[in-house]
Write a protein that holds these residues in place. Sequence first.
Motif, short mmCIF file in Angstrom:
data_model
loop_
_atom_site.label_atom_id
_atom_site.label_comp_id
_atom_site.label_asym_id
_atom_site.label_seq_id
_atom_site.Cartn_x
_atom_site.Cartn_y
_atom_site.Cartn_z
N VAL A 140 -46.21 48.30 23.56
CA VAL A 140 -45.47 49.38 24.20
C VAL A 140 -44.60 48.81 25.30
N SER A 141 -43.59 49.55 25.69
CA SER A 141 -42.80 49.18 26.85
C SER A 141 -42.52 50.44 27.62
N PHE A 142 -42.24 50.27 28.90
CA PHE A 142 -41.96 51.42 29.75
C PHE A 142 -40.49 51.43 30.05
N LEU B 279 -47.41 44.16 28.11
CA LEU B 279 -47.60 45.27 29.04
C LEU B 279 -46.65 45.14 30.22
N PRO B 280 -46.32 46.25 30.86
CA PRO B 280 -45.46 46.19 32.04
C PRO B 280 -46.13 45.43 33.17
N PRO B 281 -45.33 44.97 34.13
CA PRO B 281 -45.86 44.05 35.13
C PRO B 281 -47.00 44.61 35.97
N ARG B 282 -47.07 45.90 36.22
CA ARG B 282 -48.03 46.38 37.21
C ARG B 282 -49.35 46.87 36.63
N ILE B 283 -49.58 46.68 35.34
CA ILE B 283 -50.82 47.17 34.73
C ILE B 283 -51.87 46.06 34.72
N MET C 179 -49.27 40.33 27.46
CA MET C 179 -47.98 40.01 28.06
C MET C 179 -46.90 41.02 27.72
N ARG D 16 -48.32 34.51 34.80
CA ARG D 16 -48.14 35.93 35.07
C ARG D 16 -49.44 36.62 35.51
N GLU E 296 -38.25 49.96 33.31
CA GLU E 296 -39.04 48.95 34.02
C GLU E 296 -38.19 47.71 34.15
N ARG E 297 -38.00 47.21 35.40
CA ARG E 297 -37.17 46.03 35.58
C ARG E 297 -38.03 44.80 35.43
N GLY E 298 -37.45 43.78 34.80
CA GLY E 298 -38.17 42.52 34.69
C GLY E 298 -39.34 42.58 33.74
N SER E 299 -39.43 43.63 32.94
CA SER E 299 -40.54 43.73 32.01
C SER E 299 -40.36 42.73 30.89
N GLU E 300 -41.48 42.11 30.46
CA GLU E 300 -41.37 41.14 29.38
C GLU E 300 -41.56 41.80 28.03
N SER E 301 -41.83 43.09 28.01
CA SER E 301 -42.08 43.74 26.73
C SER E 301 -40.77 43.86 25.97
#
Lengths: 246, 220
Positions: B192-194, A172-176, A170, A146, B197-202
């Motif tokens: 934390v999670s947003f 955290l959201p993908p774009r950070i 991991m 990732r 958000e698509r596909g987020s692993e959180s």
Amino acid sequence: MTSVTWIAITIVVVVVAAWRARHRRDRQRQLMLLCTRASLEFSTFDPFSDTTWLPFRLFGRGTSRGTENVVWNDHDGDDARAFDYWLEERTGEDRMPVIRRFSCAIVALPFACRRLDVAPHGVADEVRELVGGERLDLELESFNRRFDVRADDRRFAVAFLDQRMMRATMTLPPRISILVNEDRMLLISSLLPAGEVLLLLEAARAMRRHVPQVVASLYPPRPTKGPHEDRWLQGRWSPEPIGDDV
Amino acid sequence: MGIWIVLGVLVLVAIGAVVSYNRFISQKNLVKDAWANIDTELRRRYDLIPNLVETVRGYATHEKEVFENVTKARAMATSATGSPAAQAAAEGPLIAALRELLAVAEAYPDLKANQNFLALQAELSNTEDRLQTARRFYNANVRDFNRRVKQFPSVLIASMFGFKEEEFFEVEETIREGGPPQVNFSQPGPSVSFEGERGSESSVTPSDPTQTPPPDRPDD
């Protein structure tokens, strides 16, 4: 092109500009409201004098730059803050100005960190602190798949990114992206909606709590004053006293 | 014309071979430096042990077998100068003996309150952290080196110049009870999670930002 076409184009440009300005105002208003409810401080301009001196190359780029919509907590002595950062660059053959906007959260670290760059695969180079060079693979394959990790000092990167820190990253959201240099850690993303700015601030605090304690032992904080300060500024810091210090 | 192309290709291959060889040398030196780091931390650990034994002996004079086990295991580990695998094997009995010593110390409240003992324990814990970091760094460098030794085309250079796979340094046990600290992200924590958000692993939903945030939670 006929005058009607020019008028149409002008109207479209004005409408788009007005819509974007309104969108920015709405976002600002929403952020202000969220900060009030969360007992956080908010300022549309940057009351901190050190933002442009932060040790990341992003803050020196562009022909002009600025900070706005700053969020911080004044109550418990926490130095973490989140803000919107914009910079204007002239790119391409026609050198048209392009404004790029980011959401940032910065926290201080009690270490003398080396430059480290942890970014999701595919993040643009403009956000990266270190471009090119060898990437570092760590023990967790899911983390390596990732994130792209680059560092000036591989040993520091391994010390900083233990398994606990990797698992926290991991979540955290993908774009950070996470950038570390000197005594600062920066979480950066493309411009986020108002609600997610507060989450970015909380994420920065959380990541600071996850930094392994061994980093402080291996990379002690730089001396802020005293006989070693000059040597630090001259890039030849050593804990050993020299000359008159002996 | 054809001969120039062939010459050009040969020059490129030669340059590639030189670059690959130099990279192998750099990586091998990295592995050696990383091993030196481990050795430094191991020496730190060995140097702490006599003080620790004497401090515990002052309170638990009758636990002679425990002290002898620690002393013997330390002597064996100190004298192990073979491969990383052999060193790791020698560390196992020392770690087990140290855990036994610390377990003995648990039975003496006066000892647990002794400032010297507390300082030694803190220093030992710090040394374990540094040793783990040094071990991870060493293993990361060995992993990179071994990958190049096995991958094509660097495997050709490796076999030509005798570069062989290095051994990892894996120690089964740790001094801390229960092994390395376990992290459980399924419990409410600072992650934390947003929303949206698509596909987020959180996996943990944070507090609603429109509500007053809760006070900082303690570390995991």
